[in-house]
Design an enzyme around this catalytic site. Structure first.
Site, PDB file in Angstrom:
ATOM      1  CG  ASP A   1      -5.437   8.028   4.344  1.00 58.15           C
ATOM      2  OD1 ASP A   1      -6.372   8.660   3.795  1.00 58.15           O
ATOM      3  OD2 ASP A   1      -5.622   7.025   5.075  1.00 58.15           O
TER       4      ASP A   1
ATOM      5  NE  ARG B   1     -10.763  -0.977   4.049  1.00 54.55           N
ATOM      6  CZ  ARG B   1     -11.307  -1.172   5.255  1.00 54.55           C
ATOM      7  NH1 ARG B   1     -12.447  -1.849   5.368  1.00 54.55           N
ATOM      8  NH2 ARG B   1     -10.728  -0.708   6.329  1.00 54.55           N
TER       9      ARG B   1
ATOM     10  CG  ASP C   1      -9.721   7.663   6.564  1.00 54.38           C
ATOM     11  OD1 ASP C   1      -8.682   7.585   5.879  1.00 54.38           O
ATOM     12  OD2 ASP C   1      -9.729   7.905   7.783  1.00 54.38           O
TER      13      ASP C   1
ATOM     14  CG  ASP D   1      -1.920   5.271   4.759  1.00 56.67           C
ATOM     15  OD1 ASP D   1      -1.771   4.229   5.433  1.00 56.67           O
ATOM     16  OD2 ASP D   1      -2.994   5.588   4.213  1.00 56.67           O
TER      17      ASP D   1
ATOM     18  CD  GLU E   1      -6.731   5.269   2.338  1.00 55.38           C
ATOM     19  OE1 GLU E   1      -7.671   5.404   3.136  1.00 55.38           O
ATOM     20  OE2 GLU E   1      -5.582   4.959   2.696  1.00 55.38           O
TER      21      GLU E   1
ATOM     22  CE  LYS F   1      -6.364   9.035   7.808  1.00 53.34           C
ATOM     23  NZ  LYS F   1      -6.987   7.907   8.521  1.00 53.34           N
TER      24      LYS F   1
ATOM     25  CE  LYS G   1      -3.231   2.624   2.955  1.00 57.84           C
ATOM     26  NZ  LYS G   1      -4.121   2.634   4.137  1.00 57.84           N
TER      27      LYS G   1
HETATM   28  N1  BES Z   1      -4.199   4.659   6.751  1.00 55.01           N
HETATM   29  C1  BES Z   1      -5.307   4.411   7.580  1.00 55.01           C
HETATM   30  C2  BES Z   1      -5.011   3.428   8.713  1.00 55.01           C
HETATM   31  C3  BES Z   1      -4.021   3.869   9.753  1.00 55.01           C
HETATM   32  C4  BES Z   1      -4.462   4.410  10.942  1.00 55.01           C
HETATM   33  C5  BES Z   1      -2.664   3.645   9.576  1.00 55.01           C
HETATM   34  C6  BES Z   1      -3.543   4.784  11.908  1.00 55.01           C
HETATM   35  C7  BES Z   1      -1.763   4.039  10.533  1.00 55.01           C
HETATM   36  C8  BES Z   1      -2.190   4.589  11.710  1.00 55.01           C
HETATM   37  C9  BES Z   1      -6.468   3.846   6.769  1.00 55.01           C
HETATM   38  O1  BES Z   1      -6.536   4.246   5.448  1.00 55.01           O
HETATM   39  C10 BES Z   1      -7.714   4.279   7.449  1.00 55.01           C
HETATM   40  O2  BES Z   1      -7.958   5.455   7.519  1.00 55.01           O
HETATM   41  N2  BES Z   1      -8.477   3.317   7.949  1.00 55.01           N
HETATM   42  C11 BES Z   1      -9.684   3.596   8.654  1.00 55.01           C
HETATM   43  C12 BES Z   1     -10.720   2.580   8.208  1.00 55.01           C
HETATM   44  C13 BES Z   1     -12.109   2.923   8.625  1.00 55.01           C
HETATM   45  C14 BES Z   1     -12.619   4.155   7.884  1.00 55.01           C
HETATM   46  C15 BES Z   1     -12.988   1.735   8.318  1.00 55.01           C
HETATM   47  C16 BES Z   1      -9.404   3.435  10.147  1.00 55.01           C
HETATM   48  O3  BES Z   1      -8.599   2.577  10.531  1.00 55.01           O
HETATM   49  O4  BES Z   1      -9.968   4.202  10.923  1.00 55.01           O
HETATM   50 ZN    ZN Z   2      -4.723   4.797   4.552  1.00 54.64          ZN
HETATM   51 ZN    ZN Z   3      -7.597   6.093   5.195  1.00 52.91          ZN
END
Ligand code: BES
Ligand code: ZN
Ligand code: ZN
Length: 486
Positions: free
Chosen positions: A251, A332, A328, A269, A330, A258, A246
């Site tokens: 992000d 996946r 967010d 990210d 994204e 966010k 990834k």
């Molecule tokens: N890049 C983030 C995940 C992340 C969070 C990585 C903290 C490193 C530290 C990912 O793209 C994300 O935002 N995931 C969301 C998913 C949710 C919207 C289902 C999350 O983990 O809150």
């Molecule tokens: Zn992300």
């Molecule tokens: Zn994200």
């Protein structure tokens, strides 16, 4: 930092400082010449504590045991302390435990990690660089190890640790200096330097491959996306492996923006992509007899009038439709298309993805542990064993049929988020599972590195910021599957 090996005893080596490692808080051994001084100073010899005796030109460091991860940490601490002095040339003996190769490698990795500093953006470079480390092949218990063997272990460890530091540099670089295009250029230089094949797809190329989920994520960014495909192809490889990373160079969360405090650190990210680059660097330098493909989906997730949105339905490369309920989630989407690409173009024996995929994985396992997910129990077990050997922490999170139902969509084949607030690391992996063909189910592993890839506070021998999570364990796992094949 150059590392050289000599059969001479440490006492006979010319250097500015000698590192001496105390084990298990004891200094009443005959090989500890400064016992009295150490006692007088009140030095406690706790793990990673150091004391410099300038008049003796000795730097004492301390390890709780001869276990490899303690040794790795103690040597990192020693080098960090020596960098505060003007010493340029360091010497040390060996500290061997039950498994000599493992301890020799741990010493070298510790020293290369201790020497790491991300000061590219500092006007004043604070620390003194160390030019050379000379390692005696004589250990503290006066055991001798064959010099040729020591050389081989040192060389391997140096390659792996240097590749890990290379990954840290890529991850630590700020988002405007590491856009998808710049990351692609990094891929091109890595390929040139290490004799890899390199294919890069731009927007047109991604359209041609029907990678519409990936393209949707990239739409609102002023920096165009890139798919970077590196390949290391030795003769008569024992396996063919595809690594997918990834590569979100930033992000912001997209329209599901966010909160401000969660956006900070999101340059990290791209850590999955950077781990894949580091692994490609190491396998090619180690000349391992396996064919390895590194496939990275690089893009930003931004906001704008052309951004993809909650309620959109996207069609991924494999034809499946995805209901977007949160922009967010994204990573996946980028991985879905990149995993399809890897299966179609590489047809690998093993397929492993690396991603800072979910905050939920950090909640489940803590900041220091990689989440392992997949269908194949033996495969999960073998990679977690390799990780432990390499000094990386992992935890396995298991799939179940109830969680699988939580990503069902009313209007599309699958939804990009779960309907529950719990189990988010696993439901993210179960989303990816929709993009794994039947014949690859048992060959696939998903590594969620969201915790350890980037930690704002230093931990053990890992500095504040990027840690290069995933690099060491994967190389160790490669070495293990190659050995088993023989
Ligand atoms: N890049 C983030 C995940 C992340 C969070 C990585 C903290 C490193 C530290 C990912 O793209 C994300 O935002 N995931 C969301 C998913 C949710 C919207 C289902 C999350 O983990 O809150
Ligand atoms: Zn992300
Ligand atoms: Zn994200």
């Amino acid at each position: 930092m150059q590392i050289e090996i000599t059969p001479k005893a440490p006492g006979e080596i010319e250097a500015d400082i000698e590192i001496i490692c105390l084990i298990d808080k004891k200094f009443d051994h005959d090989w500890v010449e400064d016992k009295e001084l150490l006692e007088l100073s009140g030095f406690k010899a706790e793990q990673d504590a150091t004391i410099f005796l300038p008049e003796k030109r000795r730097l004492y460091t301390a390890s709780d045991s001869l276990q490899h991860d303690d040794i790795r940490s103690a040597f990192a601490a020693a080098i960090r302390a020596i960098r505060k002095t003007p010493a340029k040339h360091v010497k040390t003996g060996l500290y061997l435990g039950k498994c000599p190769p493992q301890n020799i490698k741990a010493m070298v990795e510790g020293m290369v990690f201790g020497d790491y500093d991300f000061d590219l953006y500092k006007t004043e470079k604070a620390k003194h660089p160390i030019k050379k480390v000379t390692i005696s092949t004589i250990d503290f218990n006066a055991k001798r190890v064959e010099i040729e063997k020591v050389k081989k272990y040192v060389e391997t460890a140096n390659i792996v640790a240097t590749a890990t530091n290379y990954t840290k540099n890529l991850v630590n670089t700020p988002p405007d200096d590491m856009t998808p295009e710049i990351l692609a250029l990094k891929g091109v230089s890595l390929a040139e330097e290490n004799g890899l094949e390199c294919t890069i797809l731009d927007e047109k190329g991604l359209e041609g491959e029907n990678m519409n989920a990936f393209l949707a994520v990239s739409r609102a960014s002023q920096h165009p996306p890139r798919l970077i495909h590196l390949a290391y192809k030795p003769q008569n490889p024992k396996f063919k492996i595809a690594l997918v990373g990834k590569g979100l160079t930033y992000d912001s969360g997209g329209l599901s923006l966010k909160p401000a405090e969660f956006m900070v650190t999101m340059k990290s990210d791209k850590a999955g992509a950077c781990a894949v680059f580091g692994i490609m660097k190491a396998v090619s330098e180690l000349k391992l007899p396996i064919e390895v493909h590194g496939i990275v989906g690089a893009t930003e997730n931004m906001i704008g009038s052309n951004a993809y949105k909650p309620d959109d339905v996207l069609r991924a490369k494999n034809g499946k439709t995805i209901e977007i309920r949160n922009t967010d989630a994204e990573g996946r989407l980028v991985l879905a298309d990149s995993l399809c690409y890897a299966q179609e173009k590489v047809a690998p024996d093993y397929l492993i993805d690396f991603a800072t995929l979910t905050g939920a994985c950090v909640v489940a396992l803590g900041e220091y542990t990689i989440g392992i997910m997949g269908h194949n129990r033996a495969l999960k077990h073998s990679i977690s064993k390799a990780a432990a050997h390499a000094g990386e922490l992992t935890g396995t999170l298991k799939f179940n049929r109830y969680l699988k139902k939580l990503i069902k969509s009313e209007i599309a084949d699958v939804c990009n988020i779960s309907s529950s607030r719990y189990g988010g690391a696993i439901t993210a992996a179960l989303f990816l599972d929709h993009f794994i063909q039947e014949e690859y189910k048992q060959k696939w592993l998903h590594l969620d590195i969201a915790g350890p890839a980037y930690v704002e506070k230093a931990w053990g021998y890992n500095p504040a910021g990027a840690s290069g999570a995933g690099v060491r364990m994967t190389i160790k796992w490669f070495e293990q599957i190659i050995k088993k094949e023989k």
